[in-house]
Design a protein around this motif. Structure first.
Motif, mmCIF file in Angstrom:
data_model
loop_
_atom_site.group_PDB
_atom_site.id
_atom_site.type_symbol
_atom_site.label_atom_id
_atom_site.label_comp_id
_atom_site.label_asym_id
_atom_site.label_seq_id
_atom_site.Cartn_x
_atom_site.Cartn_y
_atom_site.Cartn_z
ATOM 1 N N TRP A 181 0.823 -1.208 0.000
ATOM 2 C CA TRP A 181 0.000 0.000 0.000
ATOM 3 C C TRP A 181 0.856 1.256 0.000
ATOM 4 C CZ3 TRP A 181 -4.729 0.479 -1.420
ATOM 5 C CH2 TRP A 181 -5.489 1.602 -1.071
ATOM 6 N N ALA B 84 -3.538 -4.340 -4.771
ATOM 7 C CA ALA B 84 -2.183 -3.815 -4.557
ATOM 8 C C ALA B 84 -1.217 -4.943 -4.225
ATOM 9 C CB ALA B 84 -2.201 -2.783 -3.432
ATOM 10 N N ALA C 138 -7.056 1.637 -5.419
ATOM 11 C CA ALA C 138 -5.684 1.133 -5.420
ATOM 12 C C ALA C 138 -4.801 1.914 -6.384
ATOM 13 C CB ALA C 138 -5.677 -0.359 -5.778
ATOM 14 N N GLN D 183 -1.528 4.002 -5.724
ATOM 15 C CA GLN D 183 -0.286 3.598 -6.384
ATOM 16 C C GLN D 183 -0.543 3.501 -7.890
ATOM 17 O OE1 GLN D 183 2.522 3.401 -4.985
ATOM 18 N NE2 GLN D 183 2.192 2.994 -2.824
ATOM 19 N N ILE E 48 0.193 0.419 -10.191
ATOM 20 C CA ILE E 48 -0.596 -0.814 -10.156
ATOM 21 C C ILE E 48 -1.330 -1.029 -11.478
ATOM 22 C CG2 ILE E 48 -2.710 -1.805 -9.133
ATOM 23 C CD1 ILE E 48 -1.785 -0.653 -6.433
#
Length: 356
Positions: free
Chosen positions: A7, A255, A278, A282, A285
């Motif tokens: 995460w 993630a 997610a 990030q 991803i």
């Protein structure tokens, strides 16, 4: 409990050379270039993500996350919350749609119970007890989850990704079950994308026109209340505000799979919202995600657009459970078989297209 490393740390990017090798193989197979359409491109995508010239989908993991929602106090569902616990038992006993699909696909199926208002029988086969609380809080009045609860849910999702990695999973599918979760998902999507709930709210479990309008009005009121929290578009703050134990766990699993280099096949509306969370957290991803189908829920297209996603199927499905993604697996397996087993022009002694 701290947040999982997936995460807080971006995943590695897939290696370009495997995409290139797979694309080169496609270019010499006995067919006109591009004649198999997206069956070609998805095979190349899977090869690149799996780090091989020839991809495979023998090992498929399906994890269904279940949890109840405090927002149900506002009368936003056509079904009672008892259904969540009842469906967990149905999954375990093999009677749900995703249970049938998993058997048909010879896929691993697990159910992660994150908390239900009604009791779930102990020791149900394939059910993991990961209860955080009986349900989230009513987000029309307060935050749906505490920071601790968000952390727990993300970690339960990350644990599912680790189990998939331990089994040599080649493709991960996340599913969900939770009465009220389309309301939670719509609130999250509207907050992250600055959309009008009147445009995104849908029937969910089967609400009529008046019910959908009421759902949208509840979300509008909640968005106005939480706007005072100055959370902006922060994924963590939005997740905490509007909740969904199962939605948070899905985001954690997505993630976690990307961190472990496992491709994820995204299901419909609610799982796509989890993917949006997610990816907002990030962005790296996003390359690890494939999209299975376009849900009949009206908000799904807006989420797909935000993720620059074009799903493989459009069958009018809106069941959830990971069912739409499971239905797409045979298509992906056929794409892999075509990519891996077709003869090249040289092998078959077939003349290639003449140079112009």
């Amino acid at each position: 409990m701290s947040f999982p490393s997936s995460w807080t740390t971006p995943p590695r990017q897939p290696e370009a050379r495997f995409f290139e090798l797979a694309a080169q193989r496609q270019s010499v197979l006995t067919k006109p270039a591009g004649s198999l359409g997206r069956l070609e491109t998805v095979a190349v995508q899977l090869a690149g993500l799996q780090g091989t010239e020839k991809p495979g989908l023998d090992q498929v993991q399906i994890s269904v996350f279940a949890g109840d929602h405090g927002i149900c106090e506002e009368g936003i569902s056509a079904y009672p919350q008892a259904v969540t616990a009842q469906m967990i038992a149905n999954f375990a006993h093999g009677g749900a749609a995703i249970s049938v699909l998993a058997r048909s696909l010879d896929a691993e199926l697990e159910v992660v119970n994150l908390g239900t208002v009604s009791d779930v029988a102990p020791d149900l086969p394939g059910v993991i007890d990961a209860r955080i609380a009986p349900c989230t809080r009513n987000f029309s009045a307060t935050d749906a989850m505490s920071t601790q609860q968000v952390s727990e849910a993300l970690n339960h999702g990350d644990s599912a990704a680790q189990r998939a990695a331990d089994k040599g999973c080649q493709l991960f599918i996340g599913g969900e079950m939770g009465i009220g979760n389309t309301t939670s998902a719509t609130a999250i999507a509207c907050s992250l994308m600055n959309k009008n709930p009147m445009k995104l709210a849908g029937p969910g479990t089967g609400m009529d026109v008046a019910g959908v309008r009421h759902k949208a009005e509840v979300i509008i009121s909640a968005l106005q209340r939480h706007d005072n929290d100055d959370k902006g578009e922060d994924a963590m703050a939005v997740l905490k505000a509007f909740g969904g134990f199962e939605i948070a766990a899905l985001a954690g699993a997505i993630a976690g799979c990307a961190a472990r280099s496992i491709p994820v096949l995204i299901d419909g509306y609610i799982v796509s919202v989890a993917a949006l969370i997610a990816v907002s957290q990030q962005p790296d991803i996003r390359p690890w995600l494939l999209f299975a189908h376009r849900s009949a829920e009206p908000g799904h297209q807006a989420v797909l657009d935000a993720l620059s996603a074009e799903p493989l199927l459009d069958l009018g499905m809106r069941l959830g459970e990971g069912s739409g993604a499971a239905v797409a697996v045979p298509l992906l397996r056929l794409a892999c078989n075509l990519h891996n087993d077709m003869a090249s022009f040289a092998d078959a002694g077939v003349s290639k297209k003449e140079e112009q």
